[in-house]
Design a protein around this motif. Structure first.
Motif, PDB file in Angstrom:
ATOM      1  N   PHE A 222       0.810  -1.208   0.000  1.00 19.73           N
ATOM      2  CA  PHE A 222       0.000   0.000   0.000  1.00 19.73           C
ATOM      3  C   PHE A 222       0.852   1.272   0.000  1.00 19.73           C
ATOM      4  N   ARG A 223       1.978   1.214   0.691  1.00 23.48           N
ATOM      5  CA  ARG A 223       2.872   2.355   0.802  1.00 23.48           C
ATOM      6  C   ARG A 223       3.201   2.993  -0.548  1.00 23.48           C
ATOM      7  N   ASP A 224       3.462   2.170  -1.556  1.00 26.82           N
ATOM      8  CA  ASP A 224       3.839   2.717  -2.857  1.00 26.82           C
ATOM      9  C   ASP A 224       2.687   3.472  -3.500  1.00 26.82           C
ATOM     10  N   PHE A 225       1.452   3.107  -3.131  1.00 27.19           N
ATOM     11  CA  PHE A 225       0.300   3.832  -3.658  1.00 27.19           C
ATOM     12  C   PHE A 225       0.170   5.196  -2.981  1.00 27.19           C
ATOM     13  N   THR A 226       0.468   5.261  -1.702  1.00 31.06           N
ATOM     14  CA  THR A 226       0.323   6.530  -0.994  1.00 31.06           C
ATOM     15  C   THR A 226       1.353   7.539  -1.474  1.00 31.06           C
ATOM     16  N   ARG A 227       2.492   7.041  -1.900  1.00 31.73           N
ATOM     17  CA  ARG A 227       3.521   7.949  -2.406  1.00 31.73           C
ATOM     18  C   ARG A 227       2.976   8.661  -3.652  1.00 31.73           C
ATOM     19  N   ILE A 228       2.421   7.904  -4.575  1.00 32.41           N
ATOM     20  CA  ILE A 228       1.840   8.503  -5.783  1.00 32.41           C
ATOM     21  C   ILE A 228       0.689   9.435  -5.404  1.00 32.41           C
ATOM     22  N   ALA A 229      -0.127   8.989  -4.443  1.00 32.39           N
ATOM     23  CA  ALA A 229      -1.340   9.735  -4.098  1.00 32.39           C
ATOM     24  C   ALA A 229      -1.053  10.970  -3.242  1.00 32.39           C
ATOM     25  N   ALA A 230       0.219  11.272  -3.012  1.00 36.16           N
ATOM     26  CA  ALA A 230       0.569  12.484  -2.268  1.00 36.16           C
ATOM     27  C   ALA A 230       0.912  13.628  -3.215  1.00 36.16           C
ATOM     28  N   SER A 231       0.777  13.401  -4.500  1.00 34.72           N
ATOM     29  CA  SER A 231       1.122  14.431  -5.488  1.00 34.72           C
ATOM     30  C   SER A 231       0.150  15.602  -5.423  1.00 34.72           C
ATOM     31  N   ASP A 232       0.498  16.687  -6.089  1.00 34.86           N
ATOM     32  CA  ASP A 232      -0.250  17.944  -6.001  1.00 34.86           C
ATOM     33  C   ASP A 232      -1.701  17.819  -6.501  1.00 34.86           C
ATOM     34  N   PRO A 233      -2.690  18.108  -5.644  1.00 31.94           N
ATOM     35  CA  PRO A 233      -4.107  17.912  -6.005  1.00 31.94           C
ATOM     36  C   PRO A 233      -4.586  18.803  -7.157  1.00 31.94           C
TER      37      PRO A 233
ATOM     38  N   LEU B 185      -4.766  -7.081   5.674  1.00 32.01           N
ATOM     39  CA  LEU B 185      -3.827  -7.334   4.574  1.00 32.01           C
ATOM     40  C   LEU B 185      -4.494  -7.206   3.208  1.00 32.01           C
ATOM     41  N   ALA B 186      -5.795  -7.495   3.140  1.00 35.43           N
ATOM     42  CA  ALA B 186      -6.493  -7.277   1.870  1.00 35.43           C
ATOM     43  C   ALA B 186      -6.397  -5.806   1.481  1.00 35.43           C
ATOM     44  N   VAL B 187      -6.536  -4.920   2.490  1.00 33.14           N
ATOM     45  CA  VAL B 187      -6.488  -3.478   2.219  1.00 33.14           C
ATOM     46  C   VAL B 187      -5.066  -3.002   1.935  1.00 33.14           C
ATOM     47  N   THR B 188      -4.133  -3.425   2.774  1.00 33.63           N
ATOM     48  CA  THR B 188      -2.789  -2.848   2.685  1.00 33.63           C
ATOM     49  C   THR B 188      -1.881  -3.586   1.704  1.00 33.63           C
ATOM     50  N   SER B 189      -2.300  -4.744   1.236  1.00 37.31           N
ATOM     51  CA  SER B 189      -1.376  -5.499   0.395  1.00 37.31           C
ATOM     52  C   SER B 189      -2.054  -6.226  -0.770  1.00 37.31           C
ATOM     53  N   HIS B 190      -3.080  -7.021  -0.479  1.00 39.16           N
ATOM     54  CA  HIS B 190      -3.586  -7.922  -1.515  1.00 39.16           C
ATOM     55  C   HIS B 190      -4.269  -7.176  -2.651  1.00 39.16           C
ATOM     56  N   VAL B 191      -5.202  -6.291  -2.328  1.00 40.24           N
ATOM     57  CA  VAL B 191      -5.880  -5.545  -3.391  1.00 40.24           C
ATOM     58  C   VAL B 191      -4.911  -4.586  -4.108  1.00 40.24           C
ATOM     59  N   PRO B 192      -4.038  -3.861  -3.387  1.00 42.90           N
ATOM     60  CA  PRO B 192      -3.037  -3.071  -4.121  1.00 42.90           C
ATOM     61  C   PRO B 192      -2.225  -3.899  -5.118  1.00 42.90           C
ATOM     62  N   HIS B 193      -1.861  -5.114  -4.736  1.00 42.75           N
ATOM     63  CA  HIS B 193      -1.117  -5.948  -5.685  1.00 42.75           C
ATOM     64  C   HIS B 193      -1.984  -6.326  -6.891  1.00 42.75           C
ATOM     65  N   LEU B 194      -3.235  -6.677  -6.643  1.00 43.08           N
ATOM     66  CA  LEU B 194      -4.096  -7.076  -7.763  1.00 43.08           C
ATOM     67  C   LEU B 194      -4.281  -5.917  -8.736  1.00 43.08           C
ATOM     68  N   ILE B 195      -4.434  -4.732  -8.199  1.00 40.92           N
ATOM     69  CA  ILE B 195      -4.619  -3.537  -9.025  1.00 40.92           C
ATOM     70  C   ILE B 195      -3.358  -3.244  -9.837  1.00 40.92           C
ATOM     71  N   ALA B 196      -2.226  -3.413  -9.211  1.00 40.63           N
ATOM     72  CA  ALA B 196      -0.963  -3.178  -9.925  1.00 40.63           C
ATOM     73  C   ALA B 196      -0.802  -4.191 -11.057  1.00 40.63           C
ATOM     74  N   TYR B 197      -1.091  -5.449 -10.764  1.00 38.83           N
ATOM     75  CA  TYR B 197      -1.039  -6.469 -11.818  1.00 38.83           C
ATOM     76  C   TYR B 197      -1.982  -6.095 -12.964  1.00 38.83           C
ATOM     77  N   THR B 198      -3.174  -5.635 -12.629  1.00 38.18           N
ATOM     78  CA  THR B 198      -4.155  -5.300 -13.659  1.00 38.18           C
ATOM     79  C   THR B 198      -3.679  -4.142 -14.521  1.00 38.18           C
ATOM     80  N   MET B 199      -3.158  -3.100 -13.882  1.00 38.27           N
ATOM     81  CA  MET B 199      -2.710  -1.922 -14.631  1.00 38.27           C
ATOM     82  C   MET B 199      -1.576  -2.291 -15.578  1.00 38.27           C
ATOM     83  N   VAL B 200      -0.676  -3.133 -15.124  1.00 37.72           N
ATOM     84  CA  VAL B 200       0.428  -3.562 -15.985  1.00 37.72           C
ATOM     85  C   VAL B 200      -0.114  -4.394 -17.145  1.00 37.72           C
ATOM     86  N   GLY B 201      -1.104  -5.225 -16.872  1.00 42.39           N
ATOM     87  CA  GLY B 201      -1.717  -6.021 -17.927  1.00 42.39           C
ATOM     88  C   GLY B 201      -2.407  -5.155 -18.970  1.00 42.39           C
ATOM     89  N   VAL B 202      -3.088  -4.122 -18.527  1.00 41.25           N
ATOM     90  CA  VAL B 202      -3.773  -3.206 -19.444  1.00 41.25           C
ATOM     91  C   VAL B 202      -2.748  -2.550 -20.372  1.00 41.25           C
TER      92      VAL B 202
END
Lengths: 306, 306
Positions: A222-233, B185-202
């Motif tokens: 999740f941490r890597d997402f918060t880094r991106i989501a801290a960018s200028d609104p 962990l679903a919030v802080t890790s599992h779903v973020p990973h699934l979303i990242a996999y999806t974005m890379v796939g797109v």
């Protein structure tokens, strides 16, 4: 390096403009760098830290006698700035920008640019999650790309000079059509940012998992997402409003793929998940080979912790 | 530090087990570390680099005489390994694991654990996008969390000893209920990973934007998704299949939020976007204050590039 522009005017003094000022100084690319920002506080900080040679109060004042004018304000503010500076531009000057969207900037700024002034939109693909006049650093553009989006019929010499400036600030330069730029950036930047913002919003909203737990256990991804989501609104609001079509197009594809994976999870089709996750690894390898990231393990941030 | 377990058996010799071996050695926490892996190649590499004191061919052999047995295999493989080792476990030994999902591991492993053996599931929140026997390093757990999920009625002394081991390997330890763990962990890790996999796939799928452009211009945000999406496919397949309910729950919330932002983009409601993006900044600040990341600008990766 030699001076490429006798006077450069930076409109906006945030992360990008500040880094440009420092990078131009590093290689002595500008005779004088004049800067302005809408906020009096930003101007005061820029003057205090000596970010540019001269801080002035208005954009109209800043562009006087400037050989290069760089619009470094949010995309939604570009049109108004262009209207303000137009009567004050020096004949033969070049007007450029650093906006993350190019078609909307061309539509907003282009009509204001007077005959005899070159308009060459640009977009350096560099940034951090920080913003403001204190956030810039001279190395920001080193080994990064800067995309130039010159209109048909642009003066080749003016384009070459701007290219030389970006290269001398450390960037590699490519030219690209505006619509293609907006699509490429929707994929590589705009939709990833929207998704990161969304995931952080979900986590914040989830009351069964307390905020403190989300923060405490953020290192699991999740941490890597918060880094991106801290960018200028403001910047990002404008990006989505002005690159609407490409963003919605890529978002549609994203949700389609996500639903396919969601269905595979619900129905227990592990082979679909495995194949998908194996495939995405190849893209990562390509990015490392292209020198756009290092292969050093970063999740643990072992080398940087504390 | 003093020896906490005379003999430790590591089943699986990937990133986590390898890092445990190196972290236990660093602080001399184990008398002897025995390791095994299903793949002959992994065992050969581990023996070659001296990752553990002794590499053996089977899990049954590895656990003989071990005071602590750590299951460090994908979640989907834990049940079979537990069945294999059960008859060979030393009375009074502790069996633990490092799986990213806890309820499924308890259901799969618990029934096999004989009377007189302590079963204390664990989950270190640490990792990198690398995998395999060469990917471990002793500092991986420093300043990271390890969550223990002991069943009711677990022997407090056995729990305390395992806690001491993780602390001596550098981690901070918390105890948590299995279902709550899986949701967090679903919030802080599992779903973020699934979303990242999806974005890379797109991105990979989008033929109008060539692969090379996606890779070339990845530094604009996409790069951070590919890092996450380079993680081990088998491990992640099993995570999603075994933490199905919490993953689908959080995914549903995610798409709900995403659709709301998508609608704001389509209808041009900039104030909704601005407020949302402003709000998410606060979470980022919390993570930095909690010491789970640094405030150093990372997007440009200026300090690490080349």
């Amino acid at each position: 390096m030699s001076v490429l522009y006798d006077r450069v005017a930076l409109i906006g003094l945030g992360l990008i403009a500040g880094s440009m000022a420092l990078a131009m100084r590093r290689a002595q690319l500008a005779g004088e760098i004049v800067g302005t920002a809408r906020s009096a506080e930003t101007r005061a900080v820029a003057a205090e830290i000596g970010l540019v040679d001269r801080v002035v109060d208005t954009a109209a004042e800043a562009v006087q006698g400037a050989d290069l004018v760089v619009l470094a304000v949010p995309v939604g503010a570009m049109g108004a700035v262009a209207a303000e500076i137009a009567p004050h531009l020096k004949p033969g000057a070049t007007v450029s920008d650093v906006g993350s969207v190019k078609r909307a900037v061309i539509d907003a700024v282009g009509p204001h640019v007077p005959e005899g002034v070159h308009f060459i939109p640009a977009h350096p693909l560099a940034g951090t999650e920080h913003s403001g006049p204190r956030s810039g650093f001279a190395e920001l553009f080193d080994n990064r790309w800067c995309l130039l989006v010159p209109a048909e019929g642009s003066d080749p010499k003016a384009v070459d000079r701007l290219r030389a400036l970006w290269e001398a600030m450390g960037a590699s330069v490519e030219e690209m059509d505006a619509d293609h730029h907006d699509l490429v950036l929707a994929v590589t930047s705009h939709v990833p940012h929207l998704i990161a913002y969304t995931m952080v919003g979900v986590a914040d909203d989830l009351r069964r998992v307390t905020d403190s737990e989300v923060i405490k256990y953020s290192a699991a991804g999740f941490r890597d997402f918060t880094r991106i989501a801290a960018s200028d609104p403001t910047m990002w609001r404008d990006v989505f409003l002005t690159n609407k079509d490409a963003t919605l197009d890529i978002l549609g594809r994203f949700t389609e793929e996500l639903f396919a994976l969601q269905r595979a999870i619900r129905t227990g089709q592990g082979d679909i998940l495995f194949d998908y996750f194996t495939h995405t690894r190849a893209i990562r390898r390509g990015i490392i080979q292209a020198g756009q990231d290092t292969d050093a393990p970063d999740f643990g941030r072992a080398k940087k912790a504390n």
